[in-house]
Design a protein around this motif. Structure first.
Motif, short mmCIF file in Angstrom:
data_model
loop_
_atom_site.label_atom_id
_atom_site.label_comp_id
_atom_site.label_asym_id
_atom_site.label_seq_id
_atom_site.Cartn_x
_atom_site.Cartn_y
_atom_site.Cartn_z
N GLU A 1 0.83 -1.20 0.00
CA GLU A 1 0.00 0.00 0.00
C GLU A 1 0.87 1.25 0.00
N LEU A 2 0.30 2.33 -0.49
CA LEU A 2 0.88 3.67 -0.41
C LEU A 2 -0.18 4.56 0.21
N GLY A 3 0.24 5.49 1.06
CA GLY A 3 -0.75 6.34 1.69
C GLY A 3 -0.17 7.59 2.29
N HIS A 4 -1.03 8.33 2.94
CA HIS A 4 -0.63 9.57 3.61
C HIS A 4 -1.27 9.59 4.99
N GLN A 5 -0.54 10.17 5.94
CA GLN A 5 -1.08 10.32 7.29
C GLN A 5 -1.08 11.79 7.66
N TRP A 6 -2.15 12.19 8.35
CA TRP A 6 -2.28 13.53 8.88
C TRP A 6 -2.28 13.38 10.39
N VAL A 7 -1.38 14.10 11.05
CA VAL A 7 -1.20 13.95 12.49
C VAL A 7 -1.46 15.29 13.17
N SER A 8 -2.30 15.25 14.21
CA SER A 8 -2.50 16.42 15.07
C SER A 8 -2.07 16.04 16.48
N ASN A 9 -2.34 16.91 17.43
CA ASN A 9 -1.91 16.63 18.81
C ASN A 9 -2.53 15.37 19.38
N HIS A 10 -3.78 15.07 19.03
CA HIS A 10 -4.47 13.93 19.65
C HIS A 10 -5.04 12.92 18.67
N LEU A 11 -4.93 13.18 17.36
CA LEU A 11 -5.50 12.27 16.35
C LEU A 11 -4.48 11.97 15.25
N ARG A 12 -4.64 10.81 14.64
CA ARG A 12 -3.88 10.46 13.44
C ARG A 12 -4.83 9.82 12.44
N LEU A 13 -4.93 10.41 11.25
CA LEU A 13 -5.78 9.91 10.18
C LEU A 13 -4.88 9.39 9.06
N THR A 14 -5.13 8.17 8.59
CA THR A 14 -4.38 7.63 7.46
C THR A 14 -5.36 7.26 6.36
N VAL A 15 -4.95 7.48 5.12
CA VAL A 15 -5.69 7.06 3.94
C VAL A 15 -4.68 6.36 3.04
N SER A 16 -5.04 5.16 2.58
CA SER A 16 -4.10 4.40 1.75
C SER A 16 -4.82 3.64 0.66
#
Length: 178
Positions: free
Chosen positions: A116-131
């Motif tokens: 898989e290839l994807g991107h992650q968005w990270v904030s202070n309390h959350l992490r969202l990944t889409v792949s």
């Protein structure tokens, strides 16, 4: 038969890979817990995040055309590594390996192995990944997924045989960070 052996060997290696990451300097891992989706598999997502690599487990149930099917339990596992040299606590691109029940139906399991290839968005309390990625599903004989009465003749066995085939994957996770 060789493809099945190769799939099982790769799956076994993928299961042991998190242990290889627990070498000196890599021993500290953050535990991330959240929800995940992978090709209709929905459930709790558990990740162990080291500096640049994560290992994840996604047990759950399948969402089909009839809605959430809680009697159709499935699973998937994987590892991800940051591509740009960044860390798991910053936003950026990653690549990874995944394995699990990626193409089965309610009455049978069909294992697959992929990348898989994807991107992650990270904030202070959350992490969202889409792949997104590509997996290869294991071949199945007629008797692996149909009643024996449907596989009595050679013609029926041949017509109901499933060859190894590619499967596109789409995954999304949302995890809590401390």
């Amino acid at each position: 038969m060789t493809l099945i052996r190769t799939l099982r060997t790769c799956l076994f290696a993928l299961l042991l890979a998190p242990a290889a990451l627990l070498m000196p300097g890599q021993a500290r891992a953050d535990l991330l817990v959240g929800a995940g989706f992978l090709n209709g598999l929905v459930g709790p997502n558990v990740e162990w995040a080291w500096r640049r690599t994560t290992a994840w487990v996604l047990p759950g149930a399948h969402i089909g055309s009839q809605g959430f099917q809680d009697d159709d339990l499935r699973w998937a596992i994987g590892m991800r590594r940051r591509m740009d040299g960044g860390t798991t606590v910053t936003s950026g691109f990653f690549s990874g390996l995944l394995a699990g029940d990626l193409g089965g139906e309610k009455s049978y399991e069909r294992l697959g192995l992929g990348a898989e290839l994807g991107h992650q968005w990270v904030s202070n309390h959350l992490r969202l990944t889409v792949s997104g990625g590509m997996a290869v599903l294991q071949p199945l004989n007629c008797s692996d997924y149909r009643r024996s009465s449907q596989c009595e003749t050679a013609a029926a066995r041949e017509s109901h045989k499933l060859d190894a085939e590619p499967q596109l994957t789409l995954g999304v996770t949302l995890s809590l960070r401390r």
